[in-house]
Design a protein around this motif. Sequence first.
Motif, PDB file in Angstrom:
ATOM      1  N   VAL A 115     -25.863 -34.878  45.660  1.00 14.26           N
ATOM      2  CA  VAL A 115     -27.015 -34.795  44.829  1.00 14.26           C
ATOM      3  C   VAL A 115     -28.297 -35.313  45.588  1.00 14.26           C
ATOM      4  O   VAL A 115     -28.204 -36.065  46.511  1.00 14.26           O
ATOM      5  CB  VAL A 115     -26.999 -35.795  43.523  1.00 14.26           C
ATOM      6  CG1 VAL A 115     -25.781 -35.275  42.467  1.00 14.26           C
ATOM      7  CG2 VAL A 115     -26.512 -37.202  43.898  1.00 14.26           C
ATOM      8  N   PRO A 134     -32.821 -36.161  44.788  1.00 14.36           N
ATOM      9  CA  PRO A 134     -33.387 -36.545  43.523  1.00 14.36           C
ATOM     10  C   PRO A 134     -34.711 -35.547  43.358  1.00 14.36           C
ATOM     11  O   PRO A 134     -35.706 -35.841  43.161  1.00 14.36           O
ATOM     12  CB  PRO A 134     -34.232 -37.775  44.161  1.00 14.36           C
ATOM     13  CG  PRO A 134     -34.262 -37.842  45.615  1.00 14.36           C
ATOM     14  CD  PRO A 134     -32.880 -36.927  45.944  1.00 14.36           C
ATOM     15  N   ARG A 150     -35.120 -30.935  41.925  1.00 13.50           N
ATOM     16  CA  ARG A 150     -34.391 -29.512  41.855  1.00 13.50           C
ATOM     17  C   ARG A 150     -35.492 -28.713  42.244  1.00 13.50           C
ATOM     18  O   ARG A 150     -36.507 -28.902  42.550  1.00 13.50           O
ATOM     19  CB  ARG A 150     -34.182 -29.579  40.272  1.00 13.50           C
ATOM     20  CG  ARG A 150     -33.120 -30.413  39.501  1.00 13.50           C
ATOM     21  CD  ARG A 150     -33.132 -29.990  38.187  1.00 13.50           C
ATOM     22  NE  ARG A 150     -34.095 -29.681  37.222  1.00 13.50           N
ATOM     23  CZ  ARG A 150     -34.775 -30.539  36.662  1.00 13.50           C
ATOM     24  NH1 ARG A 150     -34.421 -31.803  36.856  1.00 13.50           N
ATOM     25  NH2 ARG A 150     -35.834 -30.340  35.776  1.00 13.50           N
ATOM     26  N   ALA A 164     -36.883 -36.358  40.330  1.00 11.91           N
ATOM     27  CA  ALA A 164     -36.285 -37.075  39.517  1.00 11.91           C
ATOM     28  C   ALA A 164     -37.133 -38.322  39.167  1.00 11.91           C
ATOM     29  O   ALA A 164     -37.985 -38.589  39.798  1.00 11.91           O
ATOM     30  CB  ALA A 164     -34.782 -37.548  40.130  1.00 11.91           C
ATOM     31  N   LEU A 211     -35.778 -42.629  41.967  1.00 13.05           N
ATOM     32  CA  LEU A 211     -35.375 -42.339  43.391  1.00 13.05           C
ATOM     33  C   LEU A 211     -33.932 -42.989  43.713  1.00 13.05           C
ATOM     34  O   LEU A 211     -33.488 -42.775  44.719  1.00 13.05           O
ATOM     35  CB  LEU A 211     -36.557 -42.496  44.536  1.00 13.05           C
ATOM     36  CG  LEU A 211     -37.316 -41.522  44.595  1.00 13.05           C
ATOM     37  CD1 LEU A 211     -38.272 -41.567  45.602  1.00 13.05           C
ATOM     38  CD2 LEU A 211     -37.013 -39.997  44.533  1.00 13.05           C
ATOM     39  N   PRO A 217     -28.888 -42.356  41.897  1.00  8.51           N
ATOM     40  CA  PRO A 217     -28.273 -40.983  42.202  1.00  8.51           C
ATOM     41  C   PRO A 217     -27.195 -40.402  40.895  1.00  8.51           C
ATOM     42  O   PRO A 217     -27.218 -39.168  40.727  1.00  8.51           O
ATOM     43  CB  PRO A 217     -27.172 -41.250  43.204  1.00  8.51           C
ATOM     44  CG  PRO A 217     -27.891 -42.581  43.941  1.00  8.51           C
ATOM     45  CD  PRO A 217     -28.270 -43.217  42.764  1.00  8.51           C
ATOM     46  N   TRP A 233     -29.467 -38.104  39.074  1.00  3.58           N
ATOM     47  CA  TRP A 233     -30.133 -36.949  39.655  1.00  3.58           C
ATOM     48  C   TRP A 233     -29.302 -35.577  39.028  1.00  3.58           C
ATOM     49  O   TRP A 233     -28.326 -35.405  38.581  1.00  3.58           O
ATOM     50  CB  TRP A 233     -29.876 -36.938  41.143  1.00  3.58           C
ATOM     51  CG  TRP A 233     -30.693 -38.144  41.663  1.00  3.58           C
ATOM     52  CD1 TRP A 233     -31.561 -39.145  41.113  1.00  3.58           C
ATOM     53  CD2 TRP A 233     -30.631 -38.650  43.073  1.00  3.58           C
ATOM     54  NE1 TRP A 233     -32.186 -40.039  41.750  1.00  3.58           N
ATOM     55  CE2 TRP A 233     -31.575 -39.954  42.898  1.00  3.58           C
ATOM     56  CE3 TRP A 233     -30.010 -38.473  44.161  1.00  3.58           C
ATOM     57  CZ2 TRP A 233     -31.636 -40.641  44.256  1.00  3.58           C
ATOM     58  CZ3 TRP A 233     -29.898 -39.163  45.227  1.00  3.58           C
ATOM     59  CH2 TRP A 233     -30.950 -40.193  45.356  1.00  3.58           C
TER      60      TRP A 233
END
Length: 348
Positions: free
Chosen positions: A228, A230, A232, A339, A342, A345, A348
């Motif tokens: 993952v 942070p 998209r 995200a 940070l 995880p 995220w």
Amino acid sequence: MFSDLDQQLAATLTHRAGSDIDPAPIVERARQRGRRIRVRRRALIAGGTAAACVALAAVVTVIPLGRNPDQANLPPAAIMLPDASGQLGAIARPEEVGADPGVLHFSTDSLVSGAEYATWHAGRGTESVEFRGPTGQARFVLARSVATLNGLQQTLSSAGQPRPPADVRVGARPGVGWFDPSGDRKLWFVRWQPADGLWAQLEIYATTLDDATDTASRVRFDGASRCVVPFRLESLPPGGRLLECSVTLGRSERGSFAEGSLVVGDESGRWLTVRAQRAPVSEGRPGDLVAGRYQVRRQGSDVLEMVVKPCVVEAFLKGWGKGFTEAEGLVVLGGYRPARDLDRPDTW
């Protein structure tokens, strides 16, 4: 089976020992380091403090060995990836190894727990973790073919003079091990098949082959975790899809997230890398390009850069990319969505 492997290894090691050095990746790393230095210099002028930056897993990772003055003694969980609920490990699903950029099909918790930084990677045929700490440094890689392992770029320092392999056993499985001198240390390589259709390799600084083999036997293949980052990427060019994920986590007072990257590509073989690095940043000079809600500026002819506090975000069109145009890079950056936290995880 392993007599053939011995021959393949001997040929590969001989080829690597006598081959010319390709300057391209060295030049690219030097350019990237120069960009990071400029970012830090701007931050210092603005009254900020320097940040630790970590390179993409496919390139040499520059992380300080030993304990840093700013070490916050975060728990080992700070550098671990969240579990992949419902996903099986590599033993159960060897065909899925390296195919999904969002999943790693192995566990190295007992190895990584004492590290200060860990870089996790999944996609384009391999899954890996490289970690560093006060006691040393190592990298573990999992793939579906020995050819993929042979094609890996070496990220740990050695003299480039590998010794012939010797037979070993990792748990109940046969394998081979060899070393390459590195100053007063030895860089050991242990390669084995955890199951049919899987190949694993551990690279570690160790005193003896037995020490390296014992460490390799601690890797587990009965669980999975999520790779993952942070952010998209909600806007991809036509036919684009995610190919690769890489994230570096550390146990620092700045927080656990250091750097994350996603590689986007298409069926024609084009690809680019989007990287977010945690860094104290000022507004800097405004960009003259627009990507969605963001202002973007050019870093040379092959990198687009924008500030999405507290990160510097870059899209690499060359070096860590190939074939995508600047306009397409701006489309990808326009879909960047960070995200909220940070250092979580699991969110995220």
